[in-house]
Motif scaffolding. Structure first.
Motif, short mmCIF file in Angstrom:
data_model
loop_
_atom_site.label_atom_id
_atom_site.label_comp_id
_atom_site.label_asym_id
_atom_site.label_seq_id
_atom_site.Cartn_x
_atom_site.Cartn_y
_atom_site.Cartn_z
N VAL A 102 -8.36 2.51 -0.69
CA VAL A 102 -8.97 1.35 -1.34
C VAL A 102 -8.38 1.10 -2.73
CG1 VAL A 102 -11.15 1.49 -0.09
CG2 VAL A 102 -10.88 2.78 -2.22
N GLU A 103 -7.43 1.94 -3.14
CA GLU A 103 -6.81 1.81 -4.46
C GLU A 103 -5.31 2.06 -4.35
OE1 GLU A 103 -9.78 3.61 -7.63
OE2 GLU A 103 -9.75 4.83 -5.80
N LEU A 104 -4.52 1.22 -5.02
CA LEU A 104 -3.07 1.38 -4.96
C LEU A 104 -2.61 2.71 -5.53
CD1 LEU A 104 -1.90 -2.22 -5.92
CD2 LEU A 104 -1.79 -1.13 -3.67
N LEU A 105 -3.42 3.28 -6.42
CA LEU A 105 -3.10 4.58 -6.98
C LEU A 105 -2.92 5.63 -5.88
CD1 LEU A 105 -2.86 6.37 -9.56
CD2 LEU A 105 -5.33 6.73 -9.39
N LEU A 106 -3.60 5.43 -4.76
CA LEU A 106 -3.55 6.36 -3.64
C LEU A 106 -2.50 5.97 -2.61
CD1 LEU A 106 -7.38 6.96 -3.18
CD2 LEU A 106 -5.73 8.34 -4.46
N GLY A 107 -1.69 4.95 -2.93
CA GLY A 107 -0.61 4.57 -2.05
C GLY A 107 -0.84 3.30 -1.26
N SER A 108 -2.08 2.88 -1.13
CA SER A 108 -2.40 1.66 -0.39
C SER A 108 -3.85 1.28 -0.66
CB SER A 108 -2.20 1.87 1.12
OG SER A 108 -2.73 0.79 1.88
N ASP A 109 -4.11 -0.02 -0.67
CA ASP A 109 -5.50 -0.48 -0.75
C ASP A 109 -5.86 -1.29 0.49
OD1 ASP A 109 -4.03 -2.77 -1.22
OD2 ASP A 109 -5.12 -3.35 -3.05
N ASP A 110 -5.21 -0.96 1.61
CA ASP A 110 -5.43 -1.71 2.85
C ASP A 110 -6.82 -1.51 3.44
OD1 ASP A 110 -2.88 -2.73 2.68
OD2 ASP A 110 -2.03 -1.46 4.26
N GLY A 111 -7.53 -0.48 3.01
CA GLY A 111 -8.89 -0.28 3.50
C GLY A 111 -9.92 -1.10 2.76
N ARG A 112 -9.57 -1.56 1.57
CA ARG A 112 -10.53 -2.28 0.74
C ARG A 112 -11.08 -3.55 1.39
NH1 ARG A 112 -10.27 -3.36 -5.76
NH2 ARG A 112 -11.95 -4.88 -5.87
N PRO A 113 -10.23 -4.37 2.06
CA PRO A 113 -10.77 -5.58 2.68
C PRO A 113 -11.85 -5.33 3.74
CG PRO A 113 -8.42 -5.80 2.42
CD PRO A 113 -8.76 -4.37 2.10
N LEU A 114 -11.86 -4.14 4.34
CA LEU A 114 -12.93 -3.84 5.30
C LEU A 114 -14.27 -3.82 4.58
CD1 LEU A 114 -12.84 -1.37 8.22
CD2 LEU A 114 -14.81 -1.37 6.70
N PHE A 115 -14.33 -3.17 3.43
CA PHE A 115 -15.58 -3.13 2.67
C PHE A 115 -15.89 -4.48 2.05
CE2 PHE A 115 -14.08 1.26 2.82
CZ PHE A 115 -15.22 1.92 3.26
N GLU A 116 -14.85 -5.21 1.67
CA GLU A 116 -15.07 -6.57 1.16
C GLU A 116 -15.58 -7.50 2.26
OE1 GLU A 116 -11.72 -6.68 -2.41
OE2 GLU A 116 -11.16 -7.34 -0.39
#
Length: 238
Positions: free
Chosen positions: A209-223
């Motif tokens: 959910v954060e780019l710091l971790l390499g990807s934020d591709d999971g964030r839109p699921l929670f959004e």
């Protein structure tokens, strides 16, 4: 503000990841729900997180299904409440009968832990509205029993009802055996129920959910969940 409840079973280890994604990344209301709690009336979304509930004894999710909270989760889901089960949570949802099929040992017979390409199949469910059709995501998997299995009649029903929301693919969105980390039938990574308010997903969106971790591709699921809750709440008259 959407109200998320993160269920904690003995052995859960991704509950704090889910809490962080909801509370600190999205800025929504999040609370932990102990496995002995039975009142979910204050919640809009229930999350069953990953981990090893009850040590995964017997088989993954088999004991957690009998926790007091699960009767409340079943009632919550049957009343139309949004329920997300990630990894071990997916296994619990299948054991509880909220989703069809089951999760079995990976075909490699080894624990798999790595970023995985996952294709979004449908955007007409409350969990996927903020994605694009066919979008390929990077989401990590971490499981030893993630192979989705069902009989042909169940698989065909899932396909015809558009209940397969996520599949394992390569980075270009091609569904291949090599892209399947566990041998799941038809490369299934996540399915919803017929009412489309319960999702089981083996990859971990809360870990990306954060780019710091390499990807934020999971964030839109929670959004997507937040948007679905907000859209369902009637606005007050001015």
């Amino acid at each position: 503000m959407a109200r998320f409840g993160i269920v904690t079973f003995p052995g859960s280890n991704c509950d704090h990841d889910a809490y962080h994604a909801v509370k600190h990344v999205l800025g929504e209301d999040a609370t932990f729900v102990w496995h002995q709690d039975t009142d979910l009336s204050a919640l809009d979304v229930v999350v069953l997180p990953g981990g090893f509930s009850y040590g995964d004894y017997l088989r993954s999710g088999a004991i957690a299904r009998f926790s007091p909270v699960m009767d409340a989760v079943v009632d919550f889901a049957n009343a139309g409440g949004l329920v997300l089960g990630v990894c071990n949570g997916f296994q619990v949802l299948c054991e509880a009968g909220l989703l069809p099929g089951t999760l079995t040992r990976n075909n490699s017979l080894r624990f798999v832990c790595k970023p995985t390409a996952v294709r979004v199949e449908r955007i007409d469910a409350p969990f996927t509205t903020q994605y694009a059709p066919g979008q390929v995501l990077s989401l990590p998997v971490a499981h030893g029993e993630g192979r989705y299995v069902a009989d042909d009649a169940t698989l065909n029903a899932l396909e015809s009802n558009n209940q397969v929301l996520f599949r394992y693919t390569d980075a270009d969105g091609r569904m291949t055996d090599a892209a399947n980390p566990n041998g799941s039938m038809r490369n299934i990574a996540g399915i919803c129920n017929e009412a489309r308010n319960v999702l089981g997903l083996m990859p971990h969106p809360e870990r990306h959910v954060e780019l710091l971790l390499g990807s934020d591709d999971g964030r839109p699921l929670f959004e997507s969940l937040r948007a679905s809750v907000n859209d369902a709440v009637p606005t007050s008259a001015a």
